[in-house]
Design a protein around this motif. Structure first.
Motif, mmCIF file in Angstrom:
data_model
loop_
_atom_site.group_PDB
_atom_site.id
_atom_site.type_symbol
_atom_site.label_atom_id
_atom_site.label_comp_id
_atom_site.label_asym_id
_atom_site.label_seq_id
_atom_site.Cartn_x
_atom_site.Cartn_y
_atom_site.Cartn_z
ATOM 1 N N SER A 1 0.858 -1.182 0.000
ATOM 2 C CA SER A 1 0.000 0.000 0.000
ATOM 3 C C SER A 1 0.899 1.238 0.000
ATOM 4 O O SER A 1 1.989 1.219 0.581
ATOM 5 N N THR A 2 0.440 2.288 -0.643
ATOM 6 C CA THR A 2 1.221 3.522 -0.710
ATOM 7 C C THR A 2 0.747 4.508 0.350
ATOM 8 O O THR A 2 -0.439 4.823 0.426
ATOM 9 N N LEU A 3 1.668 4.951 1.168
ATOM 10 C CA LEU A 3 1.383 5.987 2.165
ATOM 11 C C LEU A 3 1.566 7.338 1.494
ATOM 12 O O LEU A 3 2.663 7.677 1.059
ATOM 13 N N ASP A 4 0.510 8.100 1.386
ATOM 14 C CA ASP A 4 0.531 9.363 0.652
ATOM 15 C C ASP A 4 1.490 10.376 1.288
ATOM 16 O O ASP A 4 1.426 10.650 2.491
ATOM 17 N N LYS A 5 2.365 10.931 0.457
ATOM 18 C CA LYS A 5 3.256 12.023 0.867
ATOM 19 C C LYS A 5 3.294 13.047 -0.281
ATOM 20 O O LYS A 5 4.340 13.297 -0.877
ATOM 21 N N PRO A 6 2.158 13.659 -0.587
ATOM 22 C CA PRO A 6 2.073 14.498 -1.798
ATOM 23 C C PRO A 6 2.943 15.745 -1.753
ATOM 24 O O PRO A 6 3.298 16.281 -2.813
ATOM 25 N N TYR A 7 3.274 16.213 -0.564
ATOM 26 C CA TYR A 7 4.016 17.476 -0.459
ATOM 27 C C TYR A 7 5.477 17.275 -0.065
ATOM 28 O O TYR A 7 6.188 18.259 0.170
ATOM 29 N N ALA A 8 5.915 16.027 0.018
ATOM 30 C CA ALA A 8 7.298 15.753 0.412
ATOM 31 C C ALA A 8 8.262 16.140 -0.705
ATOM 32 O O ALA A 8 8.056 15.794 -1.867
ATOM 33 N N THR A 9 9.308 16.875 -0.350
ATOM 34 C CA THR A 9 10.323 17.265 -1.339
ATOM 35 C C THR A 9 11.709 16.730 -0.991
ATOM 36 O O THR A 9 12.481 16.391 -1.886
ATOM 37 N N LYS A 10 12.009 16.627 0.310
ATOM 38 C CA LYS A 10 13.327 16.145 0.725
ATOM 39 C C LYS A 10 13.194 15.057 1.789
ATOM 40 O O LYS A 10 13.996 14.976 2.714
ATOM 41 N N MET A 11 12.189 14.208 1.634
ATOM 42 C CA MET A 11 11.920 13.168 2.616
ATOM 43 C C MET A 11 12.464 11.827 2.116
ATOM 44 O O MET A 11 12.190 11.414 0.984
ATOM 45 N N ASP A 12 13.231 11.141 2.967
ATOM 46 C CA ASP A 12 13.754 9.822 2.615
ATOM 47 C C ASP A 12 12.610 8.832 2.391
ATOM 48 O O ASP A 12 11.515 8.989 2.960
ATOM 49 N N LEU A 13 12.863 7.826 1.580
ATOM 50 C CA LEU A 13 11.956 6.699 1.297
ATOM 51 C C LEU A 13 10.819 7.045 0.351
ATOM 52 O O LEU A 13 10.102 6.153 -0.111
ATOM 53 N N VAL A 14 10.633 8.333 0.048
ATOM 54 C CA VAL A 14 9.516 8.742 -0.799
ATOM 55 C C VAL A 14 9.864 8.551 -2.273
ATOM 56 O O VAL A 14 10.955 8.905 -2.722
ATOM 57 N N GLY A 15 8.932 7.975 -3.006
ATOM 58 C CA GLY A 15 9.089 7.807 -4.449
ATOM 59 C C GLY A 15 7.725 7.830 -5.102
ATOM 60 O O GLY A 15 6.724 8.211 -4.474
ATOM 61 N N TYR A 16 7.677 7.417 -6.344
ATOM 62 C CA TYR A 16 6.401 7.378 -7.063
ATOM 63 C C TYR A 16 5.947 5.939 -7.186
ATOM 64 O O TYR A 16 6.663 5.075 -7.710
ATOM 65 N N HIS A 17 4.731 5.680 -6.688
ATOM 66 C CA HIS A 17 4.197 4.323 -6.644
ATOM 67 C C HIS A 17 2.726 4.332 -7.049
ATOM 68 O O HIS A 17 2.030 5.345 -6.896
ATOM 69 N N TRP A 18 2.277 3.168 -7.499
ATOM 70 C CA TRP A 18 0.856 3.036 -7.845
ATOM 71 C C TRP A 18 0.021 3.064 -6.568
ATOM 72 O O TRP A 18 0.369 2.455 -5.556
ATOM 73 N N SER A 19 -1.108 3.771 -6.622
ATOM 74 C CA SER A 19 -2.016 3.854 -5.480
ATOM 75 C C SER A 19 -3.377 3.298 -5.882
ATOM 76 O O SER A 19 -4.003 3.797 -6.827
#
Length: 237
Positions: free
Chosen positions: A7-25
């Motif tokens: 499952s994808t944990l939404d982080k729509p406004y993250a710019t410099k956050m570790d572990l964040v990428g683009y994933h299917w939701s």
């Protein structure tokens, strides 16, 4: 049963956050920015017990979701979970994963994509969606694997859905019962998001994010324990 899904944990406004990428939701039905959480749960249809989790971060870990799939199941074996079936979506139904399950004496049940090749009559391989599958299912040879039983159901939109299992004795009633239990992982992901705040950590560092996710999962486990003791759903707790 054990059920595995991501499952994808939404982080729509993250710019410099570790572990964040683009994933299917599945929630948004598109690719979004967030943290991909791969979960393994145990369920008997009533209780939902988190067993393990992994963060998909191939850029750093050099591991794909199939690698995490095997890691999590090996960890479940190490922790002493006794289960008959492992269930998962078609994305995880690679030959490598199916053979891994067979090698560890797990029966499995999964959805199959309509273009998977099977041999129903020893005359050659054909796509699953070209077969007339009776309600009781059909035993066929899955290309590269061996004998499996396949079923066909009809989705809400009218499209055909295909299921496969390594348990050749499974009937439609048993398949339906197990398939209904697999929805526990959807409830689990809903629970950690809506009641345990798993998406609400704004820390940038990877370890802080992982710690927050772990404590959200522990919170869910406490709610599930409370629900089991009192009969009050964690939604209403």
């Amino acid at each position: 049963i054990l059920v595995i899904d991501d499952s994808t944990l939404d982080k729509p406004y993250a710019t410099k956050m570790d572990l964040v990428g683009y994933h299917w939701s599945g929630k948004h039905h598109k690719v979004v920015k967030g943290i991909n959480l791969q979960s393994l749960i145990w369920t008997d249809g009533d209780s939902i017990i988190p067993v393990d989790f992994r963060i998909y971060n191939k850029k750093e870990d050099q591991k794909d979701k199939n690698d995490l799939f095997k890691e999590q199941l090996l960890k479940a074996i190490e922790r002493g979970f006794k289960v008959k079936y492992v269930c998962f979506d078609s994305w995880y139904a690679s030959l490598c994963n199916l053979k891994f399950l067979r090698g560890n004496n797990f029966y499995w049940l999964t959805r199959m994509r309509s273009n998977r090749l099977v041999n129903p009559d020893k005359k050659g391989n054909v796509a699953i969606d070209s077969l007339e599958i009776p309600e009781k299912g059909m035993i066929v040879h899955l290309m590269g694997y061996g004998m499996v039983r396949i079923f066909k159901t009809v989705a809400r939109n009218g499209d055909g859905e295909f299921w496969a299992t390594s348990d050749l004795e499974m009937d439609e009633l048993k398949r339906l019962s197990i398939a209904e239990q697999t929805w526990g992982i959807e409830m689990y992901h809903r629970g950690i998001k809506q009641t345990c705040g798993v998406e609400k950590c704004h820390c940038r560092v990877a370890q802080a994010q992982k710690n927050h996710i772990l404590f959200a999962i522990r919170s869910f486990l406490h709610l599930e324990r409370y629900s089991f003791k009192t009969g009050i759903s964690w939604i209403n707790a």
